[in-house]
Design an enzyme around this catalytic site. Structure first.
Site, PDB file in Angstrom:
ATOM      1  N   CYS A  68     -48.072   3.177  51.212  1.00 22.82           N
ATOM      2  CA  CYS A  68     -47.526   4.164  52.146  1.00 22.82           C
ATOM      3  C   CYS A  68     -46.054   4.425  51.871  1.00 22.82           C
ATOM      4  CB  CYS A  68     -47.727   3.697  53.578  1.00 22.82           C
ATOM      5  SG  CYS A  68     -47.108   2.031  53.919  1.00 22.82           S
ATOM      6  N   HIS A 251     -45.866  -0.952  57.952  1.00 21.67           N
ATOM      7  CA  HIS A 251     -46.383   0.381  57.652  1.00 21.67           C
ATOM      8  C   HIS A 251     -45.240   1.380  57.717  1.00 21.67           C
ATOM      9  CE1 HIS A 251     -49.322   3.367  56.911  1.00 21.67           C
ATOM     10  NE2 HIS A 251     -49.323   3.904  58.127  1.00 21.67           N
ATOM     11  N   ASN A 276     -48.469  10.002  60.181  1.00 21.62           N
ATOM     12  CA  ASN A 276     -49.045   8.754  59.694  1.00 21.62           C
ATOM     13  C   ASN A 276     -49.785   9.026  58.387  1.00 21.62           C
ATOM     14  OD1 ASN A 276     -50.442   6.359  59.316  1.00 21.62           O
ATOM     15  ND2 ASN A 276     -52.022   6.883  60.819  1.00 21.62           N
TER      16      ASN A 276
END
Length: 683
Positions: A68, A251, A276
């Site tokens: 990510c 994250h 996200n």
């Protein structure tokens, strides 16, 4: 679709095999080893495209891989077409072109230069679909292709598991990235620019940055509130990931927009739209769809902002943002001309300089200012020609394998002849580093004395980041920059980069480590070494020994011992540049300049008795003496025995540094927490 006339390219350096997927089988990715296949885009969908017509269709989405952090940085390329063209070379043939060959070339910035990386377009798939990154529209392939390029740079896809958004932003733009610790926001408000902290006073400053640069945010630790519920929701929706719950702490997200609204009670409300990379919208905060937060604002504003949400996006207010997230990462804007732009003043930093450096074990790895060896660290002169906003950055060089995964030997790090290898492995265990800056009146100064005084700017602490930087408002003059590791004797290589709104120049201070000559023992400790070049020329500077009247025409070098605690230990070495068979007899004398002389009247000075002599003149390449000199001014006169004897020489002056440790001055930052969460695409 018409088949290509010739066989498509297959990349032998990064093959469609486990060697490109895995490095150690140490991540949850290993459980899919038997199920991953490789397909070209035209085997995945009917009409593959490189880029979308609508930017929203190219929005990044994360798959099985815990990258990510990299995908958030890729979103920066969507904000500026010139950045995307710089990385993804324009004009490459794609799947419908007659010249399509099954390969693509991208550029990645690596330690000071743009490196071209070519791959084939075979991509990892599960059940016929991309299993790693993909775009919002699955027939758009710029993102998975760039992800493969980055995996090749790192050596495997698995090496992309966990990392820093800031590092990927630098690799994709060649610029700078800044990290703001949201939990220390209150304490950082009192810090000045020169202290190394550039955090904003409030999150409201992000409003002015949203159009100019990529803004990302990260969560490091699970909390009892929204973030924990969010992470557990994602994990519980994939029952085949045993052990993944523990990986759910880290994250990274993208801040895709910020809006200032006027509440029903007249108060200002700052809302942040968060994207996200998983592509799922499951946030349970008060500003979710149907949440109580929207009752505070006008229904028209509420409807407008909710209509803007794409898949995987949600809104939060400033209070919730500061509570639920831990860090913000911001990439510096890059102009179309390739210059960085200040986050704070919007000035264009059009003047750039960079130089490589190294901390060498036993020589220049002096540690932080708590250590007496600090003055031995690499040192650089920065000359500022006009009042300027200046950024000085220390970028650590990643550690490389000496043999790549295919068993091919690689050139050693630092070899200028080395050809970049795509299998170079980036080490993530960087030591903690810092940077300090001193202003000096002139370049000829006592470095030990200067380095014992407080710097004009310095990093708040030694940080485990790959790159640290200072922001300073500097007046014209000379500055001494010293990068250091926190611990002593930690070797490493780095690139010192300077970005400035005004004219600057950067140069390294050369330090030469001399080995003791025959019969000489160089005392233990830290030494400051200076080399002076000279020559004896017939009729000009070849005056011979003190037996001759022409002695005063010999070269004469000044030496100043500053005031301090007692005499200083000095080693003076005279080395003539010749073959052993062609040596002249050489020697030198050291004279002390009387206090009332001021360094003037050199010929009369040479009639005095020398304070120190290295005679008789010897037929050798090098002669040397160790002595203790009190504070004062001296002259070193090297000579041959006979006049009119030509030759070139070097005088080396090594001064022992007697400096006590400055305890409790330097702090060590927290260990890095890397964003790495695995999210598995539902098929």
């Amino acid at each position: 679709m018409r088949a290509p006339a010739r066989e498509l390219f297959r990349d032998p350096a990064f093959p469609a095999s486990d060697s490109s997927l895995f490095s150690s089988f140490s991540t949850p990715l290993a459980q899919f080893r038997e199920d991953i296949t490789w397909r070209r885009p035209q085997e995945i969908c009917a009409t593959p495209r490189l880029f979308p017509d609508n930017p929203q269709e190219g929005q990044v989405k994360q798959g099985l891989l815990g990258d990510c952090w990299f995908l958030c940085a890729c979103a920066a390329l969507q904000k500026s077409r010139h950045l995307l063209d710089q990385v993804f070379l324009p004009g490459q043939p794609t799947w419908l072109d007659q010249t399509y060959r099954g390969s693509f070339t991208c550029r990645v910035w690596q330690f000071g230069r743009w490196v071209e990386v070519t791959i084939d377009d075979r991509l990892p798939c599960l059940a016929g679909r991309l299993c790693f990154s993909r775009c919002q529209r699955e027939d758009v392939f710029w993102l998975p292709l760039l992800e493969k390029v980055y995996a090749k740079v790192h050596g495997s896809y698995e090496h992309l598991w966990a990392g820093q958004v800031a590092d990927a932003l630098v690799d994709l733009t060649g610029g700078l990235a800044e990290r703001w610790n949201l939990k220390n926001l209150a304490s950082s408000r009192s810090q000045q620019d020169g202290s190394g902290g550039s955090e904003p006073k409030t999150c409201w400053q992000l409003l002015s940055l949203k159009e100019r640069c990529l803004i990302s945010c990260s969560v490091f630790n699970p909390k009892a509130g929204t973030v924990q519920e969010f992470l557990l929701f994602a994990l519980d929706h994939h029952p085949s990931s045993p052990g993944a719950r523990e990986l759910g702490e880290f994250h990274a997200f993208i801040i895709s927009d910020l809006r200032e609204l006027r509440g029903q009670a007249g108060q200002s409300i700052l809302l942040l739209r968060i994207q996200n990379p998983w592509g799922r919208r499951c946030w349970q905060g008060p500003w979710r769809e149907g949440g109580e937060g929207w009752t505070q604002v006008d229904p028209v504003d509420s409807a407008e902002l909710l209509s803007q949400l794409q898949e995987g996006e949600f809104w939060v207010d400033e209070e919730e943002f500061l509570r639920e997230f831990d860090e913000v990462t911001i990439g510096y804007p890059v102009t179309e001309a390739g210059h960085l732009q200040s986050l704070y003043s919007e000035k264009v930093l059009s003047h750039t300089q960079e130089l490589p450096g190294a901390w060498v074990l036993g020589q220049s790895a002096g540690g932080c200012r708590n250590n007496s060896g600090f003055p031995s660290n690499p040192k650089f002169w920065l000359r500022v020609s006009e009042p300027s906003e200046v950024y000085i950055a220390v970028l650590q060089r990643p550690r490389m394998r000496t043999v790549d995964w295919a068993g091919r030997a690689q050139a050693p790090v630092g070899d200028s002849r080395a050809v970049w290898s795509p299998a170079s492995i980036l080490g993530k265990d960087y030591p903690a580093v810092g940077l300090h800056l001193w202003k000096v009146e002139k370049r000829r100064v006592s470095l030990p004395r200067i380095l014992s005084t407080p710097p004009v700017a310095g990093t708040v602490c030694h940080a485990y980041d790959r790159e640290v930087h200072l922001r300073c408002e500097l007046t014209p003059g000379y500055y001494l920059a010293v990068p250091s590791t926190f611990l002593k004797n930690v070797p490493g290589q780095f690139l010192l980069r300077v970005f400035s709104s005004g004219r600057v120049s950067l140069s390294a201070i050369k330090t030469v480590v001399q080995s003791p000559g025959p019969g000489e023992t160089l005392l233990a400790g830290e030494w400051e070494t200076v080399q002076l070049q000279g020559s004896w020329k017939i009729g000009q500077t070849a005056g011979g020994s003190r037996n001759f009247a022409s002695y005063s025409s010999n070269p004469c070098f000044p030496l100043t011992i500053p005031e301090g605690a007692g005499p200083r230990c000095v080693r003076i070495t005279l080395h003539q540049h010749c073959l052993d068979s062609d040596c002249h007899p050489i020697g030198f004398h050291v004279f002390q300049v009387p206090a009332d002389n001021g360094g003037q009247g050199t010929p009369s000075l040479l009639l005095q008795k020398p304070l120190l002599s290295c005679v008789p003149h010897c037929y050798t390449q090098e002669v040397s003496r160790v002595c203790h000199l009190s504070a004062g001014t001296y002259r070193i006169v090297p000579s041959t025995y006979l006049p009119d004897t030509e030759g070139a020489f070097t005088v080396t002056i090594a001064t022992r540094i007697d400096r006590r440790s400055i305890h409790s001055q330097e702090m060590l930052g927290q260990l890095l927490q890397e964003a790495s969460f695995m999210a598995v695409m539902k098929t």
